[in-house]
Design a protein around this motif. Structure first.
Motif, PDB file in Angstrom:
ATOM      1  N   PHE A 152      -8.609   6.396   1.027  1.00  0.00           N
ATOM      2  CA  PHE A 152      -8.029   7.732   0.942  1.00  0.00           C
ATOM      3  C   PHE A 152      -7.002   7.660  -0.175  1.00  0.00           C
ATOM      4  O   PHE A 152      -5.978   6.986  -0.033  1.00  0.00           O
ATOM      5  N   VAL A 153      -7.272   8.317  -1.292  1.00  0.00           N
ATOM      6  CA  VAL A 153      -6.392   8.218  -2.459  1.00  0.00           C
ATOM      7  C   VAL A 153      -5.480   9.442  -2.503  1.00  0.00           C
ATOM      8  O   VAL A 153      -5.945  10.580  -2.508  1.00  0.00           O
ATOM      9  N   VAL A 154      -4.165   9.157  -2.556  1.00  0.00           N
ATOM     10  CA  VAL A 154      -3.169  10.228  -2.559  1.00  0.00           C
ATOM     11  C   VAL A 154      -2.003   9.876  -3.470  1.00  0.00           C
ATOM     12  O   VAL A 154      -1.726   8.704  -3.734  1.00  0.00           O
ATOM     13  N   ALA A 155      -1.313  10.915  -3.908  1.00  0.00           N
ATOM     14  CA  ALA A 155      -0.097  10.750  -4.708  1.00  0.00           C
ATOM     15  C   ALA A 155       1.079  10.436  -3.772  1.00  0.00           C
ATOM     16  O   ALA A 155       0.980  10.635  -2.570  1.00  0.00           O
ATOM     17  N   PRO A 156       2.191   9.959  -4.331  1.00  0.00           N
ATOM     18  CA  PRO A 156       3.356   9.666  -3.494  1.00  0.00           C
ATOM     19  C   PRO A 156       3.906  10.896  -2.762  1.00  0.00           C
ATOM     20  O   PRO A 156       4.513  10.767  -1.708  1.00  0.00           O
ATOM     21  N   GLU A 157       3.678  12.086  -3.314  1.00  0.00           N
ATOM     22  CA  GLU A 157       4.114  13.330  -2.673  1.00  0.00           C
ATOM     23  C   GLU A 157       3.082  14.415  -2.934  1.00  0.00           C
ATOM     24  O   GLU A 157       2.395  14.397  -3.949  1.00  0.00           O
ATOM     25  N   GLY A 158       3.005  15.363  -2.007  1.00  0.00           N
ATOM     26  CA  GLY A 158       2.209  16.553  -2.256  1.00  0.00           C
ATOM     27  C   GLY A 158       0.866  16.636  -1.570  1.00  0.00           C
ATOM     28  O   GLY A 158       0.148  17.608  -1.755  1.00  0.00           O
ATOM     29  N   HIS A 217     -12.822   2.085   8.974  1.00  0.00           N
ATOM     30  CA  HIS A 217     -11.472   1.593   8.695  1.00  0.00           C
ATOM     31  C   HIS A 217     -10.914   2.314   7.467  1.00  0.00           C
ATOM     32  O   HIS A 217     -11.215   1.940   6.331  1.00  0.00           O
ATOM     33  N   PRO A 218     -10.097   3.360   7.676  1.00  0.00           N
ATOM     34  CA  PRO A 218      -9.496   4.056   6.539  1.00  0.00           C
ATOM     35  C   PRO A 218      -8.306   3.275   5.983  1.00  0.00           C
ATOM     36  O   PRO A 218      -7.593   2.603   6.739  1.00  0.00           O
ATOM     37  N   THR A 264      -0.460   5.559  -5.815  1.00  0.00           N
ATOM     38  CA  THR A 264      -0.031   5.059  -7.119  1.00  0.00           C
ATOM     39  C   THR A 264       1.215   4.197  -7.026  1.00  0.00           C
ATOM     40  O   THR A 264       1.550   3.507  -7.980  1.00  0.00           O
ATOM     41  N   GLU A 265       1.900   4.245  -5.887  1.00  0.00           N
ATOM     42  CA  GLU A 265       3.106   3.455  -5.671  1.00  0.00           C
ATOM     43  C   GLU A 265       3.084   2.836  -4.287  1.00  0.00           C
ATOM     44  O   GLU A 265       2.531   3.420  -3.354  1.00  0.00           O
ATOM     45  N   ALA A 266       3.703   1.680  -4.144  1.00  0.00           N
ATOM     46  CA  ALA A 266       3.823   1.025  -2.846  1.00  0.00           C
ATOM     47  C   ALA A 266       4.846   1.764  -1.990  1.00  0.00           C
ATOM     48  O   ALA A 266       5.601   2.600  -2.482  1.00  0.00           O
ATOM     49  N   GLY A 267       4.864   1.447  -0.712  1.00  0.00           N
ATOM     50  CA  GLY A 267       5.845   2.038   0.190  1.00  0.00           C
ATOM     51  C   GLY A 267       5.188   3.045   1.114  1.00  0.00           C
ATOM     52  O   GLY A 267       4.334   2.688   1.915  1.00  0.00           O
ATOM     53  N   SER A 268       5.562   4.302   0.973  1.00  0.00           N
ATOM     54  CA  SER A 268       4.976   5.346   1.800  1.00  0.00           C
ATOM     55  C   SER A 268       4.819   6.618   0.983  1.00  0.00           C
ATOM     56  O   SER A 268       5.434   6.773  -0.070  1.00  0.00           O
ATOM     57  N   ILE A 269       3.980   7.498   1.490  1.00  0.00           N
ATOM     58  CA  ILE A 269       3.769   8.790   0.826  1.00  0.00           C
ATOM     59  C   ILE A 269       4.382   9.881   1.690  1.00  0.00           C
ATOM     60  O   ILE A 269       4.491   9.732   2.902  1.00  0.00           O
ATOM     61  N   GLN A 270       4.770  10.968   1.059  1.00  0.00           N
ATOM     62  CA  GLN A 270       5.317  12.133   1.758  1.00  0.00           C
ATOM     63  C   GLN A 270       4.242  13.213   1.800  1.00  0.00           C
ATOM     64  O   GLN A 270       3.846  13.738   0.761  1.00  0.00           O
ATOM     65  N   ALA A 271       3.784  13.526   2.998  1.00  0.00           N
ATOM     66  CA  ALA A 271       2.801  14.598   3.152  1.00  0.00           C
ATOM     67  C   ALA A 271       3.525  15.930   3.329  1.00  0.00           C
ATOM     68  O   ALA A 271       4.729  15.968   3.599  1.00  0.00           O
ATOM     69  N   PHE A 272       2.768  17.015   3.178  1.00  0.00           N
ATOM     70  CA  PHE A 272       3.327  18.361   3.278  1.00  0.00           C
ATOM     71  C   PHE A 272       2.443  19.239   4.149  1.00  0.00           C
ATOM     72  O   PHE A 272       1.233  19.031   4.220  1.00  0.00           O
ATOM     73  N   ASN A 273       3.067  20.212   4.797  1.00  0.00           N
ATOM     74  CA  ASN A 273       2.372  21.323   5.438  1.00  0.00           C
ATOM     75  C   ASN A 273       2.609  22.507   4.517  1.00  0.00           C
ATOM     76  O   ASN A 273       3.665  23.131   4.569  1.00  0.00           O
ATOM     77  N   HIS A 274       1.665  22.717   3.626  1.00  0.00           N
ATOM     78  CA  HIS A 274       1.793  23.700   2.543  1.00  0.00           C
ATOM     79  C   HIS A 274       2.974  23.310   1.664  1.00  0.00           C
ATOM     80  O   HIS A 274       2.890  22.289   0.991  1.00  0.00           O
ATOM     81  N   LEU A 275       4.091  24.031   1.703  1.00  0.00           N
ATOM     82  CA  LEU A 275       5.234  23.698   0.844  1.00  0.00           C
ATOM     83  C   LEU A 275       6.354  22.977   1.581  1.00  0.00           C
ATOM     84  O   LEU A 275       7.355  22.609   0.972  1.00  0.00           O
ATOM     85  N   PHE A 322       3.599   8.456   5.495  1.00  0.00           N
ATOM     86  CA  PHE A 322       2.547   7.523   5.886  1.00  0.00           C
ATOM     87  C   PHE A 322       2.639   6.274   5.014  1.00  0.00           C
ATOM     88  O   PHE A 322       2.836   6.384   3.795  1.00  0.00           O
ATOM     89  N   PRO A 323       2.475   5.090   5.614  1.00  0.00           N
ATOM     90  CA  PRO A 323       2.564   3.851   4.835  1.00  0.00           C
ATOM     91  C   PRO A 323       1.346   3.646   3.935  1.00  0.00           C
ATOM     92  O   PRO A 323       0.214   3.899   4.334  1.00  0.00           O
ATOM     93  N   VAL A 324       1.616   3.180   2.726  1.00  0.00           N
ATOM     94  CA  VAL A 324       0.562   2.885   1.758  1.00  0.00           C
ATOM     95  C   VAL A 324      -0.004   1.502   2.066  1.00  0.00           C
ATOM     96  O   VAL A 324       0.744   0.539   2.239  1.00  0.00           O
ATOM     97  N   ASP A 325      -1.327   1.413   2.129  1.00  0.00           N
ATOM     98  CA  ASP A 325      -1.985   0.131   2.369  1.00  0.00           C
ATOM     99  C   ASP A 325      -2.212  -0.647   1.076  1.00  0.00           C
ATOM    100  O   ASP A 325      -2.175  -1.879   1.074  1.00  0.00           O
ATOM    101  N   ARG A 326      -2.442   0.092  -0.017  1.00  0.00           N
ATOM    102  CA  ARG A 326      -2.786  -0.569  -1.271  1.00  0.00           C
ATOM    103  C   ARG A 326      -2.405   0.324  -2.446  1.00  0.00           C
ATOM    104  O   ARG A 326      -2.527   1.535  -2.375  1.00  0.00           O
ATOM    105  N   VAL A 327      -1.979  -0.304  -3.524  1.00  0.00           N
ATOM    106  CA  VAL A 327      -1.653   0.425  -4.744  1.00  0.00           C
ATOM    107  C   VAL A 327      -2.934   0.524  -5.579  1.00  0.00           C
ATOM    108  O   VAL A 327      -3.687  -0.457  -5.701  1.00  0.00           O
ATOM    109  N   VAL A 328      -3.170   1.695  -6.154  1.00  0.00           N
ATOM    110  CA  VAL A 328      -4.435   1.964  -6.844  1.00  0.00           C
ATOM    111  C   VAL A 328      -4.716   0.976  -7.984  1.00  0.00           C
ATOM    112  O   VAL A 328      -5.866   0.599  -8.203  1.00  0.00           O
TER     113      VAL A 328
END
Length: 188
Positions: free
Chosen positions: A12-18, A37-38, A43-54, A60-66
């Motif tokens: 599951f590929v995602v940006a650090p935010e958005g 197994h998802p 693009t960065e280690a650590g965690s990502i910030q998800a959003f509900n619209h805006l 969520f913790p990042v498993d692997r850097v792209v």
């Protein structure tokens, strides 16, 4: 579809935010419920910030850097939407290359909402029948895709949907396509 994806790894590929949270969590749960197994790739280690619209939602913790990932390590790819998520990903060459690898290898790919922006940058939509959030219609058409306004569209292992309301159909088709494996017609 319990256990139809046993042993299958899905990036599951995602940006650090958005990232639109529900477009991450619902397909993630569908993959897990099917025995897959998802893994969260960003693009960065650590965690990502998800959003509900805006509005900010969960992290969520990042498993692997792209830049350290390869399509060889996965059976399929899912690209959640959200406006900022694919807009950022399409500016990161390593993310674009990673996405392209799945098409080159004929592996199943799922993309929902605004996620096709990343696919346009990867130059993998030409000649494909697909859908997206309506505002991407012109972008996809200009990139050579045939855009349709349907809940879910499947084109040789490539699954697209328009919006969060389409998630039940999207999740079912993503699991189905991953369980089928590689698709010869999928290669870009």
């Amino acid at each position: 579809m319990p256990d139809t994806l046993t042993g299958r790894r899905v990036a599951f590929v995602v940006a650090p935010e958005g990232t639109e949270q529900v477009e991450l969590t619902e397909p993630w749960k569908a993959v897990q419920d099917a025995g897959g197994h998802p893994e969260l790739v960003s693009t960065e280690a650590g965690s990502i910030q998800a959003f509900n619209h805006l509005d900010k939602a969960d992290t969520f913790p990042v498993d692997r850097v792209v830049r350290e990932a390869s399509a060889d390590d996965y059976d399929a790819l899912v690209l959640p939407g959200g406006v900022a998520n694919p807009d950022y990903l399409r500016t990161v060459p390593e993310a674009v290359s990673f996405v392209s690898q799945f098409f080159a290898q004929g592996k199943p790919v799922g993309a929902i909402c605004h996620a096709p922006w990343t696919l346009i940058e990867a130059d993998v939509v030409r000649g494909r029948r697909m859908t997206s959030w309506p505002s991407l219609k012109t972008d996809l058409t200009n990139a050579g895709a045939t855009w349709v306004d349907e809940e879910v569209v499947v084109d040789n292992g490539f699954v697209t949907s328009r919006k969060p309301d389409d998630l039940p159909a999207f999740c079912a088709k993503v699991v189905e396509e991953i369980s089928e494996g590689k698709h010869a017609g999928q290669t870009a």
